[in-house]
Design a protein around this motif. Sequence first.
Motif, mmCIF file in Angstrom:
data_model
loop_
_atom_site.group_PDB
_atom_site.id
_atom_site.type_symbol
_atom_site.label_atom_id
_atom_site.label_comp_id
_atom_site.label_asym_id
_atom_site.label_seq_id
_atom_site.Cartn_x
_atom_site.Cartn_y
_atom_site.Cartn_z
ATOM 1 N N PHE A 1 5.616 5.398 -4.923
ATOM 2 C CA PHE A 1 5.737 5.314 -6.372
ATOM 3 C C PHE A 1 5.330 3.925 -6.840
ATOM 4 O O PHE A 1 5.697 2.916 -6.228
ATOM 5 N N SER A 2 4.548 3.875 -7.911
ATOM 6 C CA SER A 2 4.262 2.605 -8.564
ATOM 7 C C SER A 2 4.154 2.834 -10.061
ATOM 8 O O SER A 2 3.766 3.929 -10.518
ATOM 9 N N ILE A 3 4.493 1.811 -10.812
ATOM 10 C CA ILE A 3 4.508 1.945 -12.262
ATOM 11 C C ILE A 3 4.238 0.593 -12.904
ATOM 12 O O ILE A 3 4.679 -0.449 -12.404
ATOM 13 N N ASP A 4 3.466 0.622 -13.988
ATOM 14 C CA ASP A 4 3.333 -0.505 -14.899
ATOM 15 C C ASP A 4 3.965 -0.054 -16.205
ATOM 16 O O ASP A 4 3.536 0.957 -16.785
ATOM 17 N N ALA A 5 4.985 -0.779 -16.659
ATOM 18 C CA ALA A 5 5.744 -0.301 -17.813
ATOM 19 C C ALA A 5 6.386 -1.462 -18.557
ATOM 20 O O ALA A 5 6.579 -2.547 -18.010
ATOM 21 N N ARG A 6 6.705 -1.194 -19.796
ATOM 22 C CA ARG A 6 7.436 -2.161 -20.610
ATOM 23 C C ARG A 6 8.936 -1.935 -20.417
ATOM 24 O O ARG A 6 9.407 -0.795 -20.373
ATOM 25 N N GLY B 1 11.403 -6.253 -23.040
ATOM 26 C CA GLY B 1 10.118 -6.573 -23.640
ATOM 27 C C GLY B 1 9.058 -6.972 -22.641
ATOM 28 O O GLY B 1 7.859 -6.867 -22.935
ATOM 29 N N GLN B 2 9.468 -7.449 -21.472
ATOM 30 C CA GLN B 2 8.471 -7.803 -20.476
ATOM 31 C C GLN B 2 7.758 -6.555 -19.961
ATOM 32 O O GLN B 2 8.317 -5.461 -19.964
ATOM 33 N N VAL B 3 6.529 -6.743 -19.528
ATOM 34 C CA VAL B 3 5.777 -5.670 -18.874
ATOM 35 C C VAL B 3 5.772 -5.990 -17.387
ATOM 36 O O VAL B 3 5.452 -7.106 -16.984
ATOM 37 N N VAL B 4 6.168 -5.008 -16.582
ATOM 38 C CA VAL B 4 6.345 -5.247 -15.154
ATOM 39 C C VAL B 4 5.527 -4.260 -14.331
ATOM 40 O O VAL B 4 5.220 -3.151 -14.777
ATOM 41 N N HIS B 5 5.187 -4.686 -13.128
ATOM 42 C CA HIS B 5 4.604 -3.789 -12.126
ATOM 43 C C HIS B 5 5.630 -3.641 -11.012
ATOM 44 O O HIS B 5 6.127 -4.635 -10.476
ATOM 45 N N ILE B 6 5.941 -2.401 -10.669
ATOM 46 C CA ILE B 6 6.911 -2.095 -9.625
ATOM 47 C C ILE B 6 6.287 -1.110 -8.655
ATOM 48 O O ILE B 6 5.672 -0.121 -9.072
ATOM 49 N N SER B 7 6.429 -1.367 -7.362
ATOM 50 C CA SER B 7 5.943 -0.413 -6.367
ATOM 51 C C SER B 7 6.944 -0.287 -5.235
ATOM 52 O O SER B 7 7.683 -1.224 -4.919
ATOM 53 N N GLY B 8 6.979 0.909 -4.664
ATOM 54 C CA GLY B 8 7.908 1.191 -3.578
ATOM 55 C C GLY B 8 7.991 2.683 -3.341
ATOM 56 O O GLY B 8 6.960 3.368 -3.285
ATOM 57 N N TYR B 9 9.213 3.179 -3.218
ATOM 58 C CA TYR B 9 9.436 4.603 -2.957
ATOM 59 C C TYR B 9 10.438 5.177 -3.956
ATOM 60 O O TYR B 9 11.373 4.493 -4.378
ATOM 61 N N LEU B 10 10.280 6.439 -4.316
ATOM 62 C CA LEU B 10 11.374 7.241 -4.851
ATOM 63 C C LEU B 10 12.157 7.742 -3.642
ATOM 64 O O LEU B 10 11.552 8.227 -2.673
ATOM 65 N N VAL B 11 13.485 7.618 -3.693
ATOM 66 C CA VAL B 11 14.268 7.811 -2.475
ATOM 67 C C VAL B 11 15.512 8.659 -2.705
ATOM 68 O O VAL B 11 15.937 8.904 -3.839
ATOM 69 N N GLU B 12 16.083 9.061 -1.571
ATOM 70 C CA GLU B 12 17.441 9.596 -1.548
ATOM 71 C C GLU B 12 18.261 8.685 -0.649
ATOM 72 O O GLU B 12 17.870 8.404 0.486
#
Length: 198
Positions: A61-66, A151-162
């Motif tokens: 999973f990766s996302i660029d989001a506010r 308000g910051q825009v971030v990039h996050i990457s990793g895994y969706l997990v249990e």
Amino acid sequence: MTLTRLIFIVLVLYGGIHWWHQRPVTHGPGVTASDEPIQSRADSDSAITKHGYNIVPLQDFSIDARVLSATHYTFGREADLSPVDLALGWGRMSDESVLKNISISQSGRFYFWQVQEFPIPRSEIETHSANMHMIPADSEVEKTLLSIKQGQVVHISGYLVEAKASDGWHWRSSLTRDDTGAGACEVVYVKSVYVTQG
């Protein structure tokens, strides 16, 4: 100067400095995170051990989001793994001209929004924003996550997990962006995070 007055001044200064560092970031009108989150089959299905819990990757999973809101947690079992939840928006849910018409809050590991009049369709709000429980992979990632502000825009990457415990407790991520309510939040094992704007 009396001791009481000095303490008052110090507290006011501390509060002002804290507010300055945590004040929301503004960008003006326009989409600040245009892309949809990226999700694919996990490159590993080996469980990760953290604080006595087994964390099983479900999807890459990766996302660029506010960042619509950020809340820190220290109590509750989930806080053993996830010290912060980020409510994130992308597409038109990253546009300040839209967000100014939406009241957003977080509480009890949920994200809430209210409008007096819809600036965009309800379905778009629901499918282009989400509350995500962040599990940091290491201390540096945790430090960054805890410093992120609205308000910051971030990039996050990793895994969706249990996440699982030996006594049967478990915490499973949603794997879709079009669900709502209990169980709709993403549980993200964060391998990398950085601020791209703000």
